[in-house]
Design an enzyme around this catalytic site. Structure first.
Site, PDB file in Angstrom:
ATOM      1  N   PRO A   2       0.801  -1.226   0.000  1.00 34.63           N
ATOM      2  CA  PRO A   2       0.000   0.000   0.000  1.00 34.63           C
ATOM      3  C   PRO A   2       0.833   1.275   0.000  1.00 34.63           C
ATOM      4  CG  PRO A   2      -0.696  -1.523   1.736  1.00 34.63           C
ATOM      5  CD  PRO A   2       0.600  -1.996   1.208  1.00 34.63           C
ATOM      6  N   GLU A   3       0.604   2.106  -0.997  1.00 33.31           N
ATOM      7  CA  GLU A   3       1.076   3.488  -0.966  1.00 33.31           C
ATOM      8  C   GLU A   3      -0.185   4.344  -0.846  1.00 33.31           C
ATOM      9  OE1 GLU A   3       3.922   4.409  -4.067  1.00 33.31           O
ATOM     10  OE2 GLU A   3       4.741   2.390  -4.003  1.00 33.31           O
ATOM     11  N   ARG A 117       3.885 -10.086   6.598  1.00 30.01           N
ATOM     12  CA  ARG A 117       5.302  -9.918   6.955  1.00 30.01           C
ATOM     13  C   ARG A 117       5.562  -9.240   8.295  1.00 30.01           C
ATOM     14  NH1 ARG A 117       7.435  -8.248   0.907  1.00 30.01           N
ATOM     15  NH2 ARG A 117       6.490 -10.021  -0.105  1.00 30.01           N
TER      16      ARG A 117
END
Length: 277
Positions: A2-3, A117
């Site tokens: 996500p940006e 992660r």
DNA sequence: AGGGAAACCCGAACGC
DNA sequence: TGCGTTCGGGTTTCCC
């Protein structure tokens, strides 16, 4: 990964909902379950549980890549980093792999912070600026203009690529959208910021906004196995297109490492401007 | 000040 | 097929 556009897509989904289900504004948090304690940056667990329980979600905004939930008393912030996602699901659903924190809502649904992660983090604070205080201007803020952007560039001798990704310089650009915006503005990633002319700064400013707005219009990018739903990845001009033709001139896209990040650019469209040129 | 690198993570992709 | 290795990506931290 996500940006800004992906975060904005998630924000809109949680706020307005979808065809299938309503958003979560006004919902009360009845219970929290911290499955991986490392996902909570602050405060300590006991205080988190004590303070979050019973609070209503009043508003969901975005600052840079942070999602900001306004509660009755305080703010809950999320940074999804690389692989994080916020999932709305029935409260009785089985806890999926990689769920890190789940918030049970009074209406029978559950908001799950899922992060393969374990890079993502959350904070419960009285003032969101405790977390987002050092962020630079919002590229889509109507009060932020090309002139201010140019002035900021003038104050730095850093390479454009790392500078644009510096969240204290500008909030929200990550690796993908930075490469896309630089190509759109025809600027080489290694260009020293102070060498960017007023006209180039204006082109870059516009390119950043257009790239982000395009991303938002397409509901973000769905790459890797992370966030799904958007299709902006099908419109990338340079990112992940090493060896493929530039959409503008046909020259093969090249990939190099800049500031430890994979950087994609067109050597013909984005020539390097150096001192004295 | 700014560049480089390591650390945090883990699934995917790659090499053999 | 199966194993071991490498890679990537946002941010912080540390070193030069």
């Amino acid at each position: 990964m996500p940006e800004l556009p992906e975060i904005e897509t998630i924000r809109r989904f949680l706020t307005a909902g979808s065809d299938e289900q309503p958003g979560i504004l006004g919902e009360r948090i009845t219970q929290a379950d911290l499955i991986w304690p490392g996902s909570l940056a602050a405060p300590a667990q006991e205080e988190f549980f004590r303070r979050i329980t019973g609070q209503c979600i009043l508003e969901i905004t975005r600052r840079g890549k942070y999602l900001v939930f306004k509660l009755d008393d305080g703010y809950l912030l999320f940074h999804l980093r690389m692989s994080g996602d916020l999932i709305l699901e029935p409260s009785e659903a089985e806890i999926a792999p990689h769920h890190r924190l789940v918030l049970y809502l009074a209406g029978g649904r559950r908001l799950a912070f899922n992060d393969t992660r374990k890079f993502g983090r959350s904070w419960l604070v009285s003032d969101p600026r405790q977390v987002t205080g050092k962020l630079g201007p919002e590229p889509l803020d109507p009060d932020f203009d090309a002139r201010q952007f140019y002035d900021n560039l003038q104050r730095s001798r850093r390479q454009l690529k790392p500078l644009l990704m510096d969240q204290t310089f500008l909030a929200g650009l990550g690796n993908i959208y930075t490469d896309e915006a630089l190509h759109r503005a025809r600027l080489h990633p290694l260009t020293p910021a102070h060498l960017v002319s007023t006209g180039q700064a204006e082109a870059l400013f516009t390119a950043i906004r257009q790239t982000l707005e395009d991303g938002i219009r397409h509901n973000g990018s769905s790459i890797d196995w992370v966030y799904r739903g958007g299709d902006f990845q099908n419109y990338f001009r340079v990112y992940g297109r090493k060896g493929q033709p530039c959409p503008v001139c046909g020259t093969n896209i090249e990939k190099m490492v800049v500031g430890q990040r994979g950087t994609h650019f067109c050597p013909a469209c984005q020539p390097l401007k150096t001192e004295g040129m």
